[in-house]
Design an enzyme around this catalytic site. Structure first.
Site, PDB file in Angstrom:
ATOM      1  CG  HIS A 312      -4.629  -3.432   8.916  1.00  7.90           C
ATOM      2  ND1 HIS A 312      -4.022  -4.632   9.195  1.00  7.90           N
ATOM      3  CD2 HIS A 312      -5.944  -3.707   8.755  1.00  7.90           C
ATOM      4  CE1 HIS A 312      -4.926  -5.596   9.199  1.00  7.90           C
ATOM      5  NE2 HIS A 312      -6.110  -5.062   8.931  1.00  7.90           N
ATOM      6  CG  ASP A 438     -10.902  -7.771   8.989  1.00  8.03           C
ATOM      7  OD1 ASP A 438     -10.113  -7.541   8.060  1.00  8.03           O
ATOM      8  OD2 ASP A 438     -10.531  -8.235  10.093  1.00  8.03           O
TER       9      ASP A 438
END
Length: 477
Positions: A312, A438
């Site tokens: 990430h 997200d």
């Protein structure tokens, strides 16, 4: 000659049909030649674009809308419309968006000539224009894998440690505070793993979220004992919250990377004892990118356990941010956004994945699986170039794209662009794509609808929605 460039335009239906029209259940076709007063040209096109987009998005019966420039007439267009049947046409001319368009544009039109054509068989309509021929799918379930949470008490301990390391001053600058007001969700959203989050999931059509710690996590705490303790505490708390809704939530482990062996041990504990499905690593650690051999114990353990590691993005090095993303032409807050969620940290994360391939990591751990969000952080769009150029310089037995297609899964991370979805399928294959929204950095209630309505095969939709991720994470053994 003036060229008209329109995505879509609907203009022929200014007046109702006459009594002679066909009412059979077959496509209904209309043609219109429209001449617009020159002084109203731009306003007319804007109104036409607006009604066209709304008609396409909201009306199932609109099959084909095709505008053409009439040669030698710079302010005239010819529009072909095809409706599923006459009932669809009649419904269309009663919609609020069409009625608004009609009222707004009538004064702009100098002349209008309408022609009702014979209906044609649907099979003869060019596929290019058959908007509603795209495959539809009612997905059985939808699993998203880049969904964040925090535990305020743990984030507060991390901030206290950072403040102490910074000589008692807050490590968060005024520019960062201003950016955080723009990009960060409320604490109520990100700290909740219960009613609030479940309500959004139900509204967005999400069956299960795979949760990972968001901003303020202890991954990068350099005090090893503190990092190990905080990561363990966070993982235990997450496991207890998942246990309340095991059919709706799963988890990725938070790892104390200051001690890679301890991080590997924590990953194994989380998988074997807490039922977690992998781990997430954010950005870099203390100046080291995660391709560094120091972190290999984590990857060795992940391969042994058969779980993936999600790479990430996170804050990039300040010298890199200053060199690439600062400018006197925009504000410091714009520069901070440019260096992070706007663009910069996506490039950084994509480079990390490329470095993992180029370092030979997947020769050492060939079964290791990595997840890369935001459609692969730009990398899939350059695989051809990387093979053509970079692979020539590497002492690896396979091309970069070969490793990418065997060891990397990509996810949209809430970037719901059909163009990117189709390119991703073309570049890496539907078998390498999993889904993510997200949340709560993005809260798009069209999360399921986007995939269900996408112009891809029903089989690919099911793979991306749940089949691929169930296999990758061994969700339902």
């Amino acid at each position: 000659m003036r060229t008209i460039v329109l995505w879509i335009m609907l203009t022929a239906s200014l007046f109702p049909m006459n009594a002679q029209q066909n009412t059979k259940k077959e496509p209904f076709v209309r043609m219109a030649d429209i001449e617009v007063y020159p002084e109203h040209w731009d306003a007319f096109l804007q109104e036409a674009r607006t009604v066209g987009v709304l008609s396409v998005e909201k009306e199932e019966g609109v099959i084909c809308l095709f505008p053409m420039q009439i040669k030698e007439q710079p302010y005239a267009i010819r529009v072909m419309e095809v409706y599923a049947d006459t009932a669809a046409y009649r419904h269309h001319i009663t919609t609020p968006h069409f009625l608004h368009y009609k009222e707004a544009t009538l004064p702009m039109v100098k002349s209008l000539k309408l022609l009702d054509a014979d209906a044609v068989d649907k099979a003869s309509i060019p596929h290019l224009f058959a908007k509603r021929s795209r495959p539809q799918a009612q997905l059985n379930r939808l699993i998203t894998v880049e969904e964040h949470f925090i535990i305020p008490s743990i984030s507060a301990k991390v901030l206290a440690w950072q403040t102490e390391k910074n000589g008692g001053k807050s490590p968060i600058s005024e520019v960062q505070r201003d950016l955080m007001k723009i990009v960060l969700p409320t604490n109520e959203d990100i700290a909740d793993i219960g009613e609030r989050r479940l309500r959004f999931m139900d509204e967005a059509g999400v069956t299960m979220q795979v949760l990972s710690y968001g901003a303020g996590n202890p991954q990068n705490v350099t005090d090893t004992a503190l990092a190990v303790g905080l990561c363990r505490e966070a993982n235990n708390l997450l496991a207890s919250l998942i246990a309340k809704h095991p059919d709706r939530f799963a988890g990725f482990a938070l790892l104390p990377v200051a001690d890679p062996v301890a991080a590997a041990d924590e990953l194994e504990r989380c998988v074997r004892e807490l039922g977690f499905k992998g781990a997430m690593l954010n950005g870099s650690f203390n100046g080291l990118l995660f391709d560094n051999e120091r972190f290999y114990p984590i990857y060795e353990r992940a391969e042994m356990l058969g779980v993936p590691v999600f790479m990430h993005p996170a804050i990039i090095a300040s010298d890199v941010a200053n060199y690439y993303y600062r400018s006197d032409a925009w504000s410091p807050v714009a520069a901070a956004m440019f260096a992070t969620a706007g663009y910069g940290w996506h490039v950084d994360s994509g480079i990390t994945v490329l470095r993992m391939i180029m370092s030979g990591l997947f020769e050492r751990y060939p079964k290791l699986q990595i997840i890369s969000g935001h459609w692969g952080e730009l990398v899939p769009f350059y695989l051809n170039r990387l093979d053509d150029q970079q692979s020539k310089t590497l002492n690896l037995p396979r091309k970069i794209s070969d490793y990418y297609k065997s060891n990397i899964h990509i996810a949209p991370s809430g970037l719901f662009s059909e163009a990117q979805l189709k390119y991703a399928i073309e570049a890496v294959g539907a078998d390498r794509i999993i889904y993510s929204a997200d949340y709560p950095f993005l809260t798009d209630k069209n999360t399921r609808r986007f995939l269900e309505n996408a112009d891809i095969s029903a089989e690919d939709k099911e793979k991306i929605a749940y089949r691929n991720v169930e296999k990758l994470l061994n969700l339902f053994p």
